[in-house]
Design a protein around this motif. Structure first.
Motif, PDB file in Angstrom:
ATOM      1  N   ASP A   3       0.828  -1.202   0.000  1.00 27.22           N
ATOM      2  CA  ASP A   3       0.000   0.000   0.000  1.00 27.22           C
ATOM      3  C   ASP A   3       0.867   1.258   0.000  1.00 27.22           C
ATOM      4  O   ASP A   3       2.071   1.221   0.282  1.00 27.22           O
ATOM      5  N   TRP A   4       0.222   2.365  -0.278  1.00 25.44           N
ATOM      6  CA  TRP A   4       0.905   3.653  -0.342  1.00 25.44           C
ATOM      7  C   TRP A   4       0.849   4.381   0.997  1.00 25.44           C
ATOM      8  O   TRP A   4      -0.137   4.295   1.721  1.00 25.44           O
ATOM      9  N   GLU A   5       1.899   5.112   1.278  1.00 30.67           N
ATOM     10  CA  GLU A   5       1.880   6.100   2.349  1.00 30.67           C
ATOM     11  C   GLU A   5       1.407   7.425   1.753  1.00 30.67           C
ATOM     12  O   GLU A   5       1.708   7.739   0.595  1.00 30.67           O
ATOM     13  N   LEU A  42       2.658  11.031  -2.146  1.00 36.12           N
ATOM     14  CA  LEU A  42       2.413   9.596  -2.095  1.00 36.12           C
ATOM     15  C   LEU A  42       3.765   8.894  -2.174  1.00 36.12           C
ATOM     16  O   LEU A  42       4.600   9.229  -3.025  1.00 36.12           O
ATOM     17  N   ARG A  43       3.957   7.909  -1.300  1.00 35.25           N
ATOM     18  CA  ARG A  43       5.251   7.223  -1.285  1.00 35.25           C
ATOM     19  C   ARG A  43       5.052   5.731  -1.057  1.00 35.25           C
ATOM     20  O   ARG A  43       4.284   5.312  -0.199  1.00 35.25           O
ATOM     21  N   ARG A  44       5.752   4.923  -1.843  1.00 40.56           N
ATOM     22  CA  ARG A  44       5.750   3.471  -1.697  1.00 40.56           C
ATOM     23  C   ARG A  44       7.141   2.982  -2.074  1.00 40.56           C
ATOM     24  O   ARG A  44       7.508   2.951  -3.244  1.00 40.56           O
ATOM     25  N   GLU A  47       9.180   4.682  -4.844  1.00 42.25           N
ATOM     26  CA  GLU A  47       8.240   5.407  -5.702  1.00 42.25           C
ATOM     27  C   GLU A  47       7.711   6.647  -4.979  1.00 42.25           C
ATOM     28  O   GLU A  47       7.321   6.585  -3.811  1.00 42.25           O
ATOM     29  N   VAL A 163      -3.197   3.711  -7.451  1.00 45.15           N
ATOM     30  CA  VAL A 163      -3.439   5.162  -7.518  1.00 45.15           C
ATOM     31  C   VAL A 163      -4.255   5.464  -8.772  1.00 45.15           C
ATOM     32  O   VAL A 163      -3.801   5.194  -9.891  1.00 45.15           O
ATOM     33  N   VAL A 180      -6.379   6.496  -3.536  1.00 46.14           N
ATOM     34  CA  VAL A 180      -5.123   5.829  -3.202  1.00 46.14           C
ATOM     35  C   VAL A 180      -5.404   4.651  -2.274  1.00 46.14           C
ATOM     36  O   VAL A 180      -6.114   4.796  -1.277  1.00 46.14           O
ATOM     37  N   THR A 182      -4.456   2.393   0.669  1.00 42.76           N
ATOM     38  CA  THR A 182      -3.630   2.506   1.866  1.00 42.76           C
ATOM     39  C   THR A 182      -3.908   1.333   2.793  1.00 42.76           C
ATOM     40  O   THR A 182      -4.813   0.525   2.561  1.00 42.76           O
ATOM     41  N   ASP A 256      -2.260   7.931   5.732  1.00 42.03           N
ATOM     42  CA  ASP A 256      -2.551   6.536   5.406  1.00 42.03           C
ATOM     43  C   ASP A 256      -2.736   5.651   6.633  1.00 42.03           C
ATOM     44  O   ASP A 256      -3.181   4.512   6.513  1.00 42.03           O
TER      45      ASP A 256
END
Length: 265
Positions: A3-5, A42-44, A47, A163, A180, A182, A256
Motif C-alpha cells: 500500500d501507499w503512504e 504519495l510514497r511506496r 516510488e 493510484v 489511493v 492505503t 494513510d
C-alpha cells in the motif's frame, strides 16, 4: 503490491475569511472561517508521486497571500530534491495547486484534458472564473506539454498500481480527485472537490463553481470512491491536521494510518 503512504503537507494558511467565502448556503455566513493550503506526497518504497505543488513566494507576493513554506522547502523533511520528482498529479490548474510546477523540471504532469481546455478556453474571458488562475502557470503546463511531459486523462485513469484519478468537475471543468490504496482502505484526496469536510458531508457547495450540478454530483463520487467517509480528505480544511497524526515535521500529517480521532460528519 504494498500500500501507499500519504503525507499531507501544509504550506500556507489564511485567516480573514468568513463562512460565506466557503459555503453558498449558510445561515451563519459572516462567522470567521480559516483555510489551510496543502500539497500531498504519495510514497511506496522508492516510488514517489506528488499531488499538486502549492505556490511559490513570487505568487504569494503577487496575490498578497503569504506562504509559510515554499514547495521546495516544504518537501525537505522527505529528503527529496525537486529534480527527483518525476510524476505530479495536477488536480487542477488554480494558482494554489499548480503554482509550483516550474520548480519540478523533470516531472511529467498527469492532468485532465478538460482542465487544460477550460484554462485556455472562452470561460477565461470572465473575471470571476479566471481569477484563481495565473497565466504563467498555464504557460508552464503548455511548455511541459510541448516537451512531451504531459499525460492527459479523460475521466477515470490509473496513474500507478493503487493510484487512480477521477474527473469530478464542478469547481473547474477538469478538476480531478485522487484515489489511493492505503493500509486502512481506499483513501480519496478530494482536493477542491470538497474544500472542507462540511462541503461534502453537509452538501454545501463552495462559491467558486463553474457547474453546480457537477459539484453536487462530485460529493457522491467522493463517497463512492472512499472505503469509508472518514477517508475522504478535503483540500483546504484545517481540521485535517487535527484528525491525522503529525509526521517528521509540524507542517506534515500522515494520512494513510487513518484518523487518530473520530471525524465529525
Amino acid at each position: 503490491m504494498t500500500d501507499w503512504e500519504i503525507y499531507c503537507i501544509k504550506y500556507a494558511d489564511r485567516g480573514g475569511r468568513i463562512r460565506g467565502d466557503s459555503f453558498v448556503f449558510d445561515d451563519n455566513h459572516d462567522a470567521p472561517h480559516a483555510m489551510d493550503y496543502f500539497m500531498w506526497l504519495l510514497r511506496r518504497g522508492d516510488e514517489v508521486i506528488l499531488v499538486d505543488t502549492g505556490y511559490d513566494d513570487a505568487e504569494a507576493q503577487a496575490r498578497g497571500r503569504p506562504v509559510r513554506l515554499d514547495p521546495v522547502a516544504a518537501l525537505e523533511p522527505f529528503d527529496i530534491a525537486p529534480e527527483d520528482v518525476t510524476r505530479i498529479i495536477v488536480t487542477h490548474l488554480h494558482y494554489d495547486h499548480a503554482g509550483g510546477l516550474h520548480l519540478f523540471p523533470n516531472a511529467t504532469l498527469h492532468l485532465q484534458a478538460a482542465e487544460m481546455a477550460y484554462a485556455t478556453g472562452p470561460c477565461m474571458c470572465h473575471g470571476p472564473l479566471n481569477m484563481p488562475y495565473t497565466a504563467a502557470h498555464i504557460c508552464e503546463a503548455i511548455k511541459r506539454l510541448y516537451a512531451g511531459k504531459v499525460v492527459y486523462h479523460e475521466g477515470d485513469a490509473e496513474i500507478a498500481e493503487g493510484v487512480t484519478v477521477h474527473c469530478v468537475g464542478g469547481h473547474t471543468r477538469g478538476l480531478q480527485c485522487v484515489r489511493v490504496r492505503t493500509q486502512v482502505g481506499w483513501m480519496v484526496l478530494a482536493s477542491d472537490a470538497s474544500h472542507f469536510y462540511e462541503n461534502v458531508f453537509a452538501r454545501k457547495p463552495f462559491p467558486i463553481v463553474v457547474d453546480l450540478q457537477d459539484m453536487l454530483d462530485g460529493f457522491d463520487t467522493l463517497r463512492r470512491l472512499a472505503s469509508a467517509p472518514e477517508l475522504i480528505i478535503p483540500g483546504h480544511d484545517p481540521l485535517v491536521c487535527s484528525y491525522f497524526p503529525e509526521a517528521m515535521a509540524r507542517h506534515i500529517s500522515r494520512l494513510d494510518v487513518g484518523p487518530c480521532r473520530a471525524v465529525e460528519m
